[in-house]
Motif scaffolding. Structure first.
Motif, short mmCIF file in Angstrom:
data_model
loop_
_atom_site.label_atom_id
_atom_site.label_comp_id
_atom_site.label_asym_id
_atom_site.label_seq_id
_atom_site.Cartn_x
_atom_site.Cartn_y
_atom_site.Cartn_z
N PRO A 1 4.24 -1.39 1.05
CA PRO A 1 3.38 -1.37 0.11
C PRO A 1 1.92 -1.14 0.51
O PRO A 1 1.56 -2.06 1.51
CB PRO A 1 3.47 -2.36 -0.99
CG PRO A 1 4.89 -2.90 -0.78
CD PRO A 1 4.95 -2.91 0.72
N PHE B 1 -2.22 -1.15 -0.07
CA PHE B 1 -3.55 -1.73 -1.28
C PHE B 1 -4.64 -1.34 -0.67
O PHE B 1 -5.23 -2.07 0.23
CB PHE B 1 -3.22 -3.24 -1.40
CG PHE B 1 -3.59 -3.64 -2.99
CD1 PHE B 1 -4.92 -3.35 -3.12
CD2 PHE B 1 -2.88 -4.34 -3.63
CE1 PHE B 1 -5.35 -3.72 -4.53
CE2 PHE B 1 -3.43 -4.92 -4.98
CZ PHE B 1 -4.58 -4.45 -5.43
N VAL C 1 -5.33 -8.22 -10.18
CA VAL C 1 -4.25 -6.89 -10.07
C VAL C 1 -4.44 -6.33 -11.59
O VAL C 1 -3.48 -7.06 -12.44
CB VAL C 1 -3.14 -7.07 -9.28
CG1 VAL C 1 -2.50 -5.59 -9.45
CG2 VAL C 1 -3.38 -7.37 -7.94
N GLU D 1 -4.77 -2.50 -12.42
CA GLU D 1 -4.02 -1.13 -12.50
C GLU D 1 -2.71 -0.98 -12.44
O GLU D 1 -2.06 -1.87 -11.57
CB GLU D 1 -4.44 -0.19 -11.46
CG GLU D 1 -6.17 0.00 -11.61
CD GLU D 1 -6.63 1.33 -10.64
OE1 GLU D 1 -6.18 2.51 -11.06
OE2 GLU D 1 -6.87 1.09 -9.45
N ARG E 1 -0.39 1.16 -10.96
CA ARG E 1 0.09 1.30 -9.68
C ARG E 1 0.22 0.03 -9.01
O ARG E 1 1.17 -0.13 -8.09
CB ARG E 1 -0.88 2.38 -8.89
CG ARG E 1 -2.26 2.02 -8.83
CD ARG E 1 -2.83 3.38 -8.17
NE ARG E 1 -4.22 3.23 -8.23
CZ ARG E 1 -5.27 4.03 -7.72
NH1 ARG E 1 -4.90 4.96 -7.04
NH2 ARG E 1 -6.53 3.97 -7.82
N TYR E 2 -0.90 -0.92 -8.78
CA TYR E 2 -0.82 -2.14 -8.16
C TYR E 2 0.19 -3.23 -8.90
O TYR E 2 0.68 -4.27 -8.37
CB TYR E 2 -2.15 -2.68 -7.86
CG TYR E 2 -2.87 -1.53 -7.10
CD1 TYR E 2 -2.45 -1.15 -6.05
CD2 TYR E 2 -4.22 -1.10 -7.73
CE1 TYR E 2 -3.10 -0.06 -5.27
CE2 TYR E 2 -4.56 -0.08 -6.76
CZ TYR E 2 -4.16 0.46 -5.78
OH TYR E 2 -5.01 1.72 -5.00
N ARG E 3 0.13 -3.06 -10.18
CA ARG E 3 1.12 -3.95 -11.04
C ARG E 3 2.38 -3.84 -10.70
O ARG E 3 3.31 -4.62 -10.55
CB ARG E 3 0.80 -4.08 -12.57
CG ARG E 3 -0.66 -4.33 -13.03
CD ARG E 3 -1.04 -3.94 -14.31
NE ARG E 3 -0.20 -4.41 -15.47
CZ ARG E 3 -0.62 -4.21 -16.76
NH1 ARG E 3 -1.70 -3.20 -17.00
NH2 ARG E 3 0.33 -4.50 -17.47
N MET F 1 3.47 -2.73 -7.82
CA MET F 1 3.62 -3.18 -6.49
C MET F 1 3.85 -4.69 -6.52
O MET F 1 4.96 -5.15 -6.14
CB MET F 1 2.40 -2.72 -5.67
CG MET F 1 2.41 -3.36 -4.34
SD MET F 1 0.73 -3.44 -3.37
CE MET F 1 0.41 -1.65 -3.52
N PHE G 1 2.26 -6.65 2.17
CA PHE G 1 1.75 -5.54 1.63
C PHE G 1 0.86 -5.15 2.70
O PHE G 1 0.20 -6.19 3.60
CB PHE G 1 1.38 -5.42 0.38
CG PHE G 1 0.26 -6.28 -0.03
CD1 PHE G 1 -0.98 -6.10 -0.01
CD2 PHE G 1 0.64 -7.69 -0.58
CE1 PHE G 1 -2.11 -7.11 -0.51
CE2 PHE G 1 -0.34 -8.49 -1.08
CZ PHE G 1 -1.64 -8.07 -0.94
N GLU H 1 -11.89 2.55 -5.19
CA GLU H 1 -10.86 1.47 -5.15
C GLU H 1 -10.13 1.34 -6.54
O GLU H 1 -8.89 0.99 -6.69
CB GLU H 1 -11.68 0.17 -5.12
CG GLU H 1 -10.69 -1.16 -4.96
CD GLU H 1 -11.46 -2.32 -4.51
OE1 GLU H 1 -11.48 -3.40 -5.26
OE2 GLU H 1 -12.10 -2.19 -3.45
N PRO I 1 -0.13 7.23 -8.11
CA PRO I 1 -0.20 6.22 -6.96
C PRO I 1 -1.60 6.42 -6.19
O PRO I 1 -1.97 5.66 -5.39
CB PRO I 1 1.09 6.13 -6.42
CG PRO I 1 1.65 7.26 -6.60
CD PRO I 1 1.28 7.54 -7.96
N PHE J 1 3.70 3.44 -6.53
CA PHE J 1 2.51 2.85 -5.74
C PHE J 1 2.57 3.54 -4.39
O PHE J 1 3.82 4.01 -3.87
CB PHE J 1 2.72 1.31 -5.82
CG PHE J 1 4.03 0.83 -5.30
CD1 PHE J 1 4.19 0.41 -3.98
CD2 PHE J 1 4.92 0.36 -6.32
CE1 PHE J 1 5.50 -0.01 -3.52
CE2 PHE J 1 6.07 -0.13 -5.84
CZ PHE J 1 6.18 -0.44 -4.64
#
Length: 246
Positions: A7, A9, A25, A27, A29-31, A33, A48, A58, A77, A130
């Motif tokens: 993944p 980031f 975290v 967003e 998409r990162y949640r 992940m 990751f 960001e 993503p 993601f």
């Protein structure tokens, strides 16, 4: 060539091996992940990759904004990174091992990770919830005279800290707080100095430890000279106590 898919980031900062990375975290998409990372057994590393953003944001815009207040924000993503996300990121990043991934009641996450290994970004896949990336692991070559250079960098770094904190500051790190292994010294100093992201990125992707230390020695001497002539510069928090690689 050893490659790995992890993944991805992206951040507006540079992560170095051995340095701790706290993340808030929020967003989706990162949640997603982090939810995937939590599927990894606790006894295995939850890894990751972190890359610094060259061109992009960001945090993706979540509402219409300027100059077109009617434009809909991007989703997905790769939101904020353009049609080819690979071009939006710097080519060398760092693998992070998430020691703590804690989900809050509102679905956001508190994450504490540590940088481990430098990697080169080969490709980015935006087809899932993601970003993931194909990465080449980069070995850390010591180069020539890394040990002697590390000693010089540590001396220059202590002077840099003193200049930032002020001559009468007594809460500076002592020699016992600082490492002596050249690669670790090079990463610690690169992370601790007050430098812009492109300069930190240059240090991260140095071809070997000795080259990074030589660059840092020049930077430390130049920055210390500037601070000496501009005593009103604000002190950095890194001088208030020892810097810890953990």
């Amino acid at each position: 060539m050893t490659t790995v898919r992890l993944p991805l980031f992206p951040l507006n900062s540079v992560l170095f091996p051995g340095l701790v990375l706290p993340l808030n975290v929020f967003e989706e998409r990162y949640r997603a992940m982090m939810r995937e990372l939590l599927k990894t057994p606790e006894e295995e590393p939850r890894r990751f990759a972190v890359v610094a953003i060259r061109d992009g944001h960001e945090v993706a815009p979540s509402a219409p904004g300027m100059p077109d207040p009617t434009a809909l924000p991007e989703r997905g993503p790769a939101a904020g990174f353009g049609a080819d996300p690979t071009r939006a990121f710097h080519a060398v990043g760092c693998v992070a091992d998430a020691a703590t991934v804690r989900e809050r009641a509102d679905g956001t996450f508190e994450v504490l990770a540590t940088g481990t290994t430098r990697v080169r970004l080969l490709s980015v896949d935006a087809s899932g919830p993601f970003l993931t990336a194909e990465l080449e692991e980069l070995a850390e070559d010591p180069g020539d005279e890394a040990g002697a250079l590390a000693e010089g960098v540590l001396r220059a770094f202590r002077q840099y800290q003193k200049r930032l904190a002020g001559a009468r500051e007594r809460s500076l790190s002592t020699g016992a707080d600082l490492p002596d292994e050249p690669a670790v010294v090079s990463y610690l100093v690169a992370a601790a100095m007050m430098l812009d992201t492109p300069t930190k990125q240059r240090l991260l992707q140095a071809p070997d430890t000795a080259s990074r230390l030589r660059d840092e020695l020049k930077l430390l001497r130049a920055e210390t000279a500037i601070i000496r002539n501009l005593p009103s510069l604000p002190a950095a928090e890194l001088t208030r106590g020892p810097t810890n690689l953990n």
